[in-house]
Each structure stands twice: as C-alpha cells, then as structure tokens.
Design an enzyme around this catalytic site. Structure first.
Site, mmCIF file in Angstrom:
data_model
loop_
_atom_site.group_PDB
_atom_site.id
_atom_site.type_symbol
_atom_site.label_atom_id
_atom_site.label_comp_id
_atom_site.label_asym_id
_atom_site.label_seq_id
_atom_site.Cartn_x
_atom_site.Cartn_y
_atom_site.Cartn_z
ATOM 1 N N HIS A 186 -4.217 -8.705 3.453
ATOM 2 C CA HIS A 186 -5.897 -8.478 3.749
ATOM 3 C C HIS A 186 -6.252 -9.309 4.953
ATOM 4 O O HIS A 186 -5.645 -10.450 5.260
ATOM 5 C CB HIS A 186 -6.587 -9.100 2.553
ATOM 6 C CG HIS A 186 -6.597 -8.479 1.350
ATOM 7 N ND1 HIS A 186 -6.744 -8.859 0.214
ATOM 8 C CD2 HIS A 186 -6.210 -6.803 1.069
ATOM 9 C CE1 HIS A 186 -6.551 -8.122 -0.767
ATOM 10 N NE2 HIS A 186 -6.214 -6.739 -0.274
ATOM 11 N N ARG B 244 0.741 -1.176 -0.004
ATOM 12 C CA ARG B 244 -0.090 0.069 -0.004
ATOM 13 C C ARG B 244 0.786 1.350 0.165
ATOM 14 O O ARG B 244 2.215 1.335 0.415
ATOM 15 C CB ARG B 244 -0.914 0.007 1.169
ATOM 16 C CG ARG B 244 -1.775 -1.113 1.455
ATOM 17 C CD ARG B 244 -2.689 -0.986 2.597
ATOM 18 N NE ARG B 244 -3.599 -2.061 2.762
ATOM 19 C CZ ARG B 244 -3.624 -3.081 3.231
ATOM 20 N NH1 ARG B 244 -2.451 -3.410 4.068
ATOM 21 N NH2 ARG B 244 -4.583 -4.081 3.476
ATOM 22 N N TYR C 110 -9.805 -10.453 -7.033
ATOM 23 C CA TYR C 110 -8.799 -11.011 -7.963
ATOM 24 C C TYR C 110 -9.254 -12.480 -8.718
ATOM 25 O O TYR C 110 -8.594 -12.982 -9.560
ATOM 26 C CB TYR C 110 -7.488 -11.249 -7.293
ATOM 27 C CG TYR C 110 -6.975 -9.917 -7.083
ATOM 28 C CD1 TYR C 110 -6.680 -8.827 -7.811
ATOM 29 C CD2 TYR C 110 -7.018 -9.510 -5.541
ATOM 30 C CE1 TYR C 110 -6.268 -7.529 -7.528
ATOM 31 C CE2 TYR C 110 -6.643 -8.214 -5.464
ATOM 32 C CZ TYR C 110 -6.185 -7.478 -6.171
ATOM 33 O OH TYR C 110 -5.720 -6.082 -5.736
ATOM 34 N N HIS D 106 -2.775 3.463 -6.561
ATOM 35 C CA HIS D 106 -3.211 2.055 -5.724
ATOM 36 C C HIS D 106 -3.365 1.086 -6.871
ATOM 37 O O HIS D 106 -3.222 -0.289 -6.422
ATOM 38 C CB HIS D 106 -4.587 2.375 -5.117
ATOM 39 C CG HIS D 106 -4.999 1.106 -4.078
ATOM 40 N ND1 HIS D 106 -4.453 0.925 -3.039
ATOM 41 C CD2 HIS D 106 -6.196 0.581 -4.426
ATOM 42 C CE1 HIS D 106 -4.962 0.122 -2.437
ATOM 43 N NE2 HIS D 106 -5.990 -0.242 -3.310
ATOM 44 N N ARG E 130 -0.765 -1.661 -6.880
ATOM 45 C CA ARG E 130 -1.009 -2.874 -5.911
ATOM 46 C C ARG E 130 -1.921 -3.745 -6.436
ATOM 47 O O ARG E 130 -1.405 -4.914 -6.505
ATOM 48 C CB ARG E 130 -1.738 -2.069 -4.813
ATOM 49 C CG ARG E 130 -2.253 -3.248 -3.688
ATOM 50 C CD ARG E 130 -2.585 -2.559 -2.301
ATOM 51 N NE ARG E 130 -3.216 -3.480 -1.402
ATOM 52 C CZ ARG E 130 -2.721 -3.999 -0.610
ATOM 53 N NH1 ARG E 130 -1.408 -4.413 -0.601
ATOM 54 N NH2 ARG E 130 -3.602 -4.821 0.176
ATOM 55 N N LYS F 262 -2.744 -1.794 7.906
ATOM 56 C CA LYS F 262 -3.900 -1.358 8.479
ATOM 57 C C LYS F 262 -4.032 -2.013 9.619
ATOM 58 O O LYS F 262 -3.742 -3.120 10.001
ATOM 59 C CB LYS F 262 -5.141 -1.620 7.566
ATOM 60 C CG LYS F 262 -5.192 -0.831 6.188
ATOM 61 C CD LYS F 262 -6.700 -0.960 5.691
ATOM 62 C CE LYS F 262 -6.610 -0.413 4.296
ATOM 63 N NZ LYS F 262 -8.071 -0.610 3.697
#
Length: 395
Positions: free
Chosen positions: A306, A184, A315, A279, A282, A208
């Site tokens: 994630h 990120r 994906y 982004h 990524r 995150k």
C-alpha cells in the site's frame, strides 16, 4: 480502434486518442511523466470520456434525449474545459449517483480523475488559471469491513484445488501464494521466473504504479512452488523462452487474470464457499496475519504494497479479536451471582425468598477465551499435498 487493454501486456496498447486533445495529452502525461500504470491511466481516460459525454448533453451540444453511451466524447477544446463551473461538477456527481447508480467509492474515483485533469491543465501546462474542482470534496465513504475467509475455510479451499483441478500443482500453488503473501491478482499473473529466488526464499513483485517490493516466502510457499515448477518445467510443448511463472495447460502461455479468477471461483464453489472473490484471498492473508502473526499496521502496509497507511487501516477492525479475547480472559469473567439475592421479582410479589431458587434459570458458564489460529507464520497456510507428489497423470 479498440481502446481496451490487453491484460497480458497492458503497457503495450494503441494510443488513447478517442477523446479531446487535452484529455489525450493528460493521459500521456500520466503514463510517461507521472509514471502511472497503463491500467490507472486507462481508468482516468474512461472517466474523463464519460464526463465529456455528460457535459456535451448538459450544454446542449447533442439532443437532450441522446443516450450517454452514444455521445462522441471528442471535439471539446481547452476553452470548453475552462468554461466548466463548480455547479457542473456537482451536477455530474449527482448524475453518477442517481442515474448511473455509482457507489460512493466509484463516484470518488471519478472526481479524483477530474481533480487530476484540472490540476494538470492549471499547474502542469498552464492552459487554465482556475480549477473548478479545487474545493469539491469526495463523498464520505461508508466504512465497510473487508470480507475474508476463516482459517478453516482457507484450508477447505486448498483441499479443493487438489481434487477439482486439471492442473492441481499450479492451482494449489497460486492459492497458497494468495493466502500466504497477500499479493494482488495482477502481481501473481505478472510474475516471471527471474522474480523468484527460492534460495533466499523471496519473490520480487511489481505492484501498482510500477512499484517494486520483495515478499518473503514461508515453508508452505516454497514447498508449493518447488512442486509446481518441477511440473511446469517438464511440460511438453512449453517454449523454453517462456518467462511467465504461471502458464496455461493448453496454450503453454502466461495465464490471464480472467482465467485465474475462473479457477479460484471454481475451487471455492467446490469447497462450498459463496460470495468470495479472488481479491478476498488478499484480504484473508492480511486478516490472518494481523490476527495471529503479531503484525503491526506499518509492517502490514509494506507487505501488502500500500502507498498509504490509510489504505491499510481497514484491517484495524481486527483489533476486536484481541479485545474480545482480553475481556474473556479476565479472572472475574467466571464469577456468578447469588441468584436468590439478586432476583427480587417474586419477592416484590410477596413470595418467600427461598422459593426464588427453584424457578430461576442457571447462568451459563462464561465462554472460554478465544484462541488464535494455530500455526507459526514461518510454516504458512497449507494442506497435505502428498496426493500431488505421486505418479498421478495430469489431464
């Protein structure tokens, strides 16, 4: 007092107190107890302040023609939050969609903020007994496929960073890391020198929610980092105590998110690439790895950081790549019919069978099987960087 975060030090911010006491306490709970990042807590804080403004106007606490942005979000107590009903929530979601033009994803996030706030009031601090959001589901999201660069476009972007930049070693290195590691923007900007272990070929990233993960480096990343760090460590005026990996050329301090976005956007423009954001690099890394690296969805989830495999599911559409290739490789895929036997149009009109061959069009040969992007995963996405290793002066 400004309530906005300093993107270089989001964890060091003034108290979020421009809201009702319950909201302020909830945001503190998110940061301190729940361990949410300052950015996440701030997003929830802004959402709840927006809901406060909406409810003040809905309940007639301000003139009906008052602009939402001009309404003071403070002054609401626990009893007020307890008076909110399900129909108020539905009306708020309608307001977000019709008057504010929020996308479904934005509306869902604001509803999540309300879910969390009322869960806190009911289950964490027992200030309320009922949760008006409990049975309200977010709007069904549109399935949008991630936009990404092809391997050829990625190579063009890497070429561009070498020739349009005033600090090519840095900009090339950042794009290489984006394209090969799928990190990120905030993770790249927040990297410190101590997070890099070139000997073990890995980088420690903090994603995150302060979640730490290790990302392994291929040859392209190692080479780009070695080239950049050699330049960085000899920069005149750089504070020896500066721990940021990527620094600005003039101020010699940690580069900002916005500056990275500007640099990448400029490089994309020079490469003739439009409609792509930082982004999307990524997404590009994840796409190319999934297409060509024999990477399963769980491995990709871990690599991207994630928290849920559901996020990584965007994906799975890439399986179409393999499906198309499999169909085209079918040994029966090149079989052609006897056109004279199958074309009965002229026969139905009373014409001779033999005349059909003269007017019929040739059937195009089946397309050759799709070929995966060549280049071993261990080698990575890179271009010839010999032009940056000479005695070229950096402005």
């Amino acid at each position: 007092m400004s309530i906005y975060l300093d993107e270089k030090n989001p964890g060091k911010h003034p108290p979020f107190d421009d809201a009702s006491p319950d909201i302020v306490e909830y945001v503190r709970y998110l940061e301190v107890i729940a361990g949410k990042s300052a950015n996440t807590a701030f997003s929830y804080y802004c959402d709840l302040r927006g809901f406060s403004r909406f409810m003040k106007r809905r309940r007639g606490l301000v003139p009906a023609d008052t602009e939402i942005k001009d309404i003071d979000p403070k002054g609401l107590d626990t009893a007020f939050w307890g008076s909110v009903r399900k129909e108020d929530i539905y009306e708020y979601l309608y307001f977000l969609n019709r008057e504010c033009g929020n996308k479904k994803s934005s509306t869902a996030r604001r509803l999540a903020s309300l879910h969390g706030f009322y869960d806190y009031l009911v289950n964490q601090v027992s200030k309320l007994t009922e949760n008006p959001t409990a049975s309200i589901k977010p709007p069904k999201q549109d399935k949008v496929l991630p936009k990404y660069l092809t391997a050829e476009q990625s190579m063009d972007l890497l070429e561009s960073t070498q020739y349009q930049s005033d600090f090519p070693e840095r900009d090339y290195c950042m794009v290489v890391l984006f394209l090969n590691c799928g990190m990120r923007l905030s993770e790249l900007v927040g990297m410190d020198l101590g997070d890099i272990d070139l000997e073990q070929r890995q980088i420690r990233l903090f994603g995150k929610g302060h979640k730490e993960r290790m990302v392994y480096l291929n040859e392209a990343c190692v080479e780009a980092l070695q080239l950049y760090l050699a330049k960085r460590n000899t920069m005149e005026g750089l504070n020896p105590k500066e721990k940021a990996v990527f620094v600005t050329r003039r101020r010699k301090e940690r580069i900002s998110n916005r500056r990275v976005e500007q640099l990448v956007t400029g490089a994309m423009k020079e490469a003739g690439l439009k409609g792509f954001s930082t982004h999307k690099l990524r997404h590009t890394a994840a796409t190319l790895m999934y297409q060509t690296g024999n990477v399963d969805i769980l491995t990709l989830k871990q690599l991207l950081g994630h928290s849920s495999v559901g996020t990584t599911q965007i994906y799975t559409h890439l399986q179409e790549f393999q499906v198309r290739a499999a169909i085209e490789q079918n040994p029966l895929g090149t079989v052609t019919p006897e056109k004279a036997r199958l074309d009965t149009t002229k026969r139905a009109a009373g014409e001779n069978r033999g005349e059909n061959n003269a007017d019929s069009m040739d059937v195009e040969e089946a397309a050759s099987p799709m070929e995966a992007f060549e280049g071993a995963a261990n080698d990575g996405i890179r271009v010839d960087i010999s032009s940056m290793t000479g005695d070229k002066e950096t402005v």
